[in-house]
Design an enzyme around this catalytic site. Sequence first.
Site, PDB file in Angstrom:
ATOM      1  N   ARG A 160       0.807  -1.228  -0.072  1.00  0.00           N
ATOM      2  CA  ARG A 160      -0.117   0.117   0.175  1.00  0.00           C
ATOM      3  C   ARG A 160       0.886   1.162   0.113  1.00  0.00           C
ATOM      4  O   ARG A 160       1.703   1.385   0.959  1.00  0.00           O
ATOM      5  CB  ARG A 160      -0.892   0.197   1.164  1.00  0.00           C
ATOM      6  N   HIS A 198      -7.637   0.901  -6.396  1.00  0.00           N
ATOM      7  CA  HIS A 198      -7.630  -0.093  -4.988  1.00  0.00           C
ATOM      8  C   HIS A 198      -8.521  -1.254  -5.582  1.00  0.00           C
ATOM      9  O   HIS A 198      -9.673  -1.428  -5.326  1.00  0.00           O
ATOM     10  CB  HIS A 198      -8.617   0.652  -3.791  1.00  0.00           C
ATOM     11  N   GLN A 224     -10.175  -3.945  -3.152  1.00  0.00           N
ATOM     12  CA  GLN A 224     -11.266  -3.467  -2.670  1.00  0.00           C
ATOM     13  C   GLN A 224     -12.504  -3.777  -3.507  1.00  0.00           C
ATOM     14  O   GLN A 224     -13.617  -4.456  -3.136  1.00  0.00           O
ATOM     15  CB  GLN A 224     -11.490  -1.926  -2.437  1.00  0.00           C
ATOM     16  N   ASP A 257     -17.347   7.066  -1.286  1.00  0.00           N
ATOM     17  CA  ASP A 257     -16.197   6.973  -0.281  1.00  0.00           C
ATOM     18  C   ASP A 257     -15.869   8.374   0.368  1.00  0.00           C
ATOM     19  O   ASP A 257     -16.424   9.395  -0.142  1.00  0.00           O
ATOM     20  CB  ASP A 257     -15.246   6.611  -1.272  1.00  0.00           C
ATOM     21  N   CYS A 285     -16.311   1.547   0.968  1.00  0.00           N
ATOM     22  CA  CYS A 285     -15.166   0.639   1.163  1.00  0.00           C
ATOM     23  C   CYS A 285     -14.517   0.789   2.739  1.00  0.00           C
ATOM     24  O   CYS A 285     -13.863   0.143   3.353  1.00  0.00           O
ATOM     25  CB  CYS A 285     -14.092   0.984   0.290  1.00  0.00           C
ATOM     26  N   ARG A 295     -13.649  -8.717   1.683  1.00  0.00           N
ATOM     27  CA  ARG A 295     -12.138  -8.258   1.379  1.00  0.00           C
ATOM     28  C   ARG A 295     -11.487  -9.703   1.768  1.00  0.00           C
ATOM     29  O   ARG A 295     -10.546 -10.100   0.933  1.00  0.00           O
ATOM     30  CB  ARG A 295     -11.688  -7.221   2.520  1.00  0.00           C
TER      31      ARG A 295
END
Length: 309
Positions: A111, A138, A141, A229, A268, A296
């Site tokens: 990440r 991402h 996700q 988000d 998310c 996830r």
Amino acid sequence: MEIVTKAPTKAAPRHFLDLDRLSAVELRRMLDQAAQWKATQDRTPLLKGKTLAMIFEKNSTRTRLSFEVAMRQLGGDVITMTAAESQIARGEPIADTAKVLSRYVDAIMIRTAAPAKLEDLAANASIPVINGLTDASHPCQIMADVMTLEEYKGPAAGKIVCWSGDGNNVATSWIHAAVRFGFELRLACPANVQPSAQALAWAKRENGKVSVMSDPRAAAKDADCVVTDTWVSMGADPKLFRPDLLAPYRVDEALMAHAKRDAIFMHCLPAKRGEEVTAGVIDGPQSVVWDEAENRMHAQKAILAWCLA
Ligand code: CP
Ligand code: NVA
């Protein structure tokens, strides 16, 4: 006697970098596998003896924990390193880090802010590299998100998904997924935080059903799923945080009323109640965010197996 100067060449590692770089067939197989393992609570130690190294240059709760549990459920091991406490923070080239880690572990999840760093890592590693979020995307996700969409709504193909808010990294992976899984994606975003022009152009070339609009109500009309988000992503320019511009894109009960009656809401996480979504929506009956967070782990088990097994 023949002198061997080079190790035998190995097959190229299977990197999980972005959904637009993988085929629809491969992604479909991963999600089917994830759903099957979830349904049967499978604990086959498919990755026994394998180790995943995780590098975090940004904070994480879900990604870190879900990858750890996923790897353990598959019988493997995990090592987590924050960049700050490693030599990466002191300027050791990421290419050197990639080569060293390739001698210790079997896969790397990273990440990081810069997509270039992810690319550099993948280009120099002889083992699979997984994108655990960059400022640009991402993908792990969205694999979980599509899995969740399908659990509630059946096959993703032909469904309508509405994104309302910041056109950020998560939105980009939604654009990739819309093409790969064949659903319609309508993004409603303020002018100053539009989705990636590159991702939109790619979707167009791929004949994806992806559109950008300014009115969130038009985007939400008859949608099967409404997603948003945070307004301020990790490392985002705070100047782009303009509540006056973003407020009309907040997912509230009135916006949800434009979607199908049985539409689901996804996020998310982490979420800021009162900013991008009201508490009434995220904590209400249409919200599936806890299933989404759980998925996830299931989706990543399939990603890890695809990379490593
Ligand atoms: N959704 C997500 O990636 O959460 P974390 O930042 O907690 O990993
Ligand atoms: N867009 C958010 C997602 C967090 C999981 C961020 O990049 O901070």
